[in-house]
Design an enzyme around this catalytic site. Structure first.
Site, PDB file in Angstrom:
ATOM      1  N   LEU A 181       0.829  -1.199   0.000  1.00 15.50           N
ATOM      2  CA  LEU A 181       0.000   0.000   0.000  1.00 15.50           C
ATOM      3  C   LEU A 181       0.868   1.255   0.000  1.00 15.50           C
ATOM      4  O   LEU A 181       0.574   2.226  -0.710  1.00 15.50           O
ATOM      5  CB  LEU A 181      -0.915  -0.017   1.222  1.00 15.50           C
ATOM      6  CG  LEU A 181      -2.285   0.593   1.091  1.00 15.50           C
ATOM      7  CD1 LEU A 181      -2.971   0.282  -0.215  1.00 15.50           C
ATOM      8  CD2 LEU A 181      -3.150   0.161   2.246  1.00 15.50           C
ATOM      9  N   ASP A 232     -11.245   1.151  -0.140  1.00 11.97           N
ATOM     10  CA  ASP A 232     -11.159   0.465   1.158  1.00 11.97           C
ATOM     11  C   ASP A 232      -9.733  -0.065   1.295  1.00 11.97           C
ATOM     12  O   ASP A 232      -9.461  -1.231   1.053  1.00 11.97           O
ATOM     13  CB  ASP A 232     -12.176  -0.673   1.224  1.00 11.97           C
ATOM     14  CG  ASP A 232     -12.179  -1.391   2.568  1.00 11.97           C
ATOM     15  OD1 ASP A 232     -11.408  -0.987   3.474  1.00 11.97           O
ATOM     16  OD2 ASP A 232     -12.930  -2.364   2.714  1.00 11.97           O
ATOM     17  N   PHE A 233      -8.814   0.829   1.623  1.00 18.16           N
ATOM     18  CA  PHE A 233      -7.414   0.464   1.817  1.00 18.16           C
ATOM     19  C   PHE A 233      -7.207   0.239   3.314  1.00 18.16           C
ATOM     20  O   PHE A 233      -7.186   1.180   4.091  1.00 18.16           O
ATOM     21  CB  PHE A 233      -6.472   1.558   1.344  1.00 18.16           C
ATOM     22  CG  PHE A 233      -6.418   1.745  -0.156  1.00 18.16           C
ATOM     23  CD1 PHE A 233      -6.972   0.823  -1.023  1.00 18.16           C
ATOM     24  CD2 PHE A 233      -5.782   2.847  -0.692  1.00 18.16           C
ATOM     25  CE1 PHE A 233      -6.906   0.996  -2.400  1.00 18.16           C
ATOM     26  CE2 PHE A 233      -5.704   3.028  -2.063  1.00 18.16           C
ATOM     27  CZ  PHE A 233      -6.267   2.105  -2.919  1.00 18.16           C
ATOM     28  N   GLU A 234      -7.071  -1.008   3.701  1.00 18.22           N
ATOM     29  CA  GLU A 234      -6.881  -1.328   5.105  1.00 18.22           C
ATOM     30  C   GLU A 234      -5.397  -1.523   5.393  1.00 18.22           C
ATOM     31  O   GLU A 234      -4.607  -1.734   4.492  1.00 18.22           O
ATOM     32  CB  GLU A 234      -7.716  -2.559   5.454  1.00 18.22           C
ATOM     33  CG  GLU A 234      -9.195  -2.278   5.187  1.00 18.22           C
ATOM     34  CD  GLU A 234     -10.138  -3.332   5.703  1.00 18.22           C
ATOM     35  OE1 GLU A 234      -9.754  -4.148   6.541  1.00 18.22           O
ATOM     36  OE2 GLU A 234     -11.295  -3.310   5.239  1.00 18.22           O
ATOM     37  N   SER A 235      -5.035  -1.421   6.619  1.00 21.91           N
ATOM     38  CA  SER A 235      -3.648  -1.624   7.070  1.00 21.91           C
ATOM     39  C   SER A 235      -2.707  -0.530   6.605  1.00 21.91           C
ATOM     40  O   SER A 235      -1.533  -0.778   6.328  1.00 21.91           O
ATOM     41  CB  SER A 235      -3.116  -2.992   6.631  1.00 21.91           C
ATOM     42  OG  SER A 235      -3.921  -4.021   7.114  1.00 21.91           O
TER      43      SER A 235
END
Length: 191
Positions: free
Chosen positions: A6, A37-40
């Protein structure tokens, strides 16, 4: 869910970010909007994330741009510094607060989203996000925890011990390797 990947996608070095925005624009052609929805995200990627969203919105001004963010109880971050609700709400059209995973697969047992916890998440969200941009995501599922983890790595010695106890021993074809089954009682707690 890969923070390093990311980081690379959000960075301005090279063409990865530009290519990602181009790909999203092409994928969004037949839709009214898109959701990111970019998690982490790593805390240090807060600026890169918000500028990525701003660049994406500029590229697709006619589309509804929404972003999914993890639940927060306050602005202190709790490891979620990259998801600045107020900053993101100033860029996108909608902020979807994922009001779930108060407890998760590897945490101690507990509710996915208790009413009191959701109340705290909602209270903070409305303090940082204009109501016309806020959407609360709520869970429609529960979670079960075993008193002990059954799925685990097993040493050869332990496999031999378990096989001796097994009443249902069989051999699979060579390509799958030998296998056996046994029963084990376990207590499960479900929220």
């Amino acid at each position: 869910a890969d923070p390093a990947l990311l980081h690379t996608c959000l960075g301005r070095e090279g063409k990865v970010r530009e290519n990602l925005i181009d790909d999203i624009a092409v994928a969004a052609e037949n839709f009214n909007g898109i959701q990111i929805d970019f998690e982490s995200l790593m805390p240090d990627d807060a600026e890169a994330f918000s500028s990525f969203l701003a660049d994406l919105k500029a590229r697709l001004p006619e589309k509804i741009l929404s972003v999914a963010v993890p639940a927060r109880l306050n602005g202190n971050g709790n490891g979620k510094k990259a998801y600045d609700y107020a900053l993101l709400a100033g860029i996108v059209d909608r902020v979807f607060v994922m009001a779930y995973d108060q407890h998760w697969e590897t945490s101690r047992p507990g509710p996915v989203a208790s009413l009191s916890w959701c109340g705290g998440v909602a209270g903070y969200a409305v303090s940082a996000i204009p109501p016309d941009r806020l959407v609360m995501g709520i869970p429609l599922y529960g979670r079960a925890w075993q008193e002990r983890k059954i799925n685990r790595a097993v040493t050869h010695r332990r496999a031999v011990e378990l096989a001796r106890r097994s009443l249902n021993r069989r051999t699979e074809p060579v390509e799958n390797g030998p296998c056996f089954e046994y029963e084990e009682n376990v207590t499960v707690k479900v929220f």
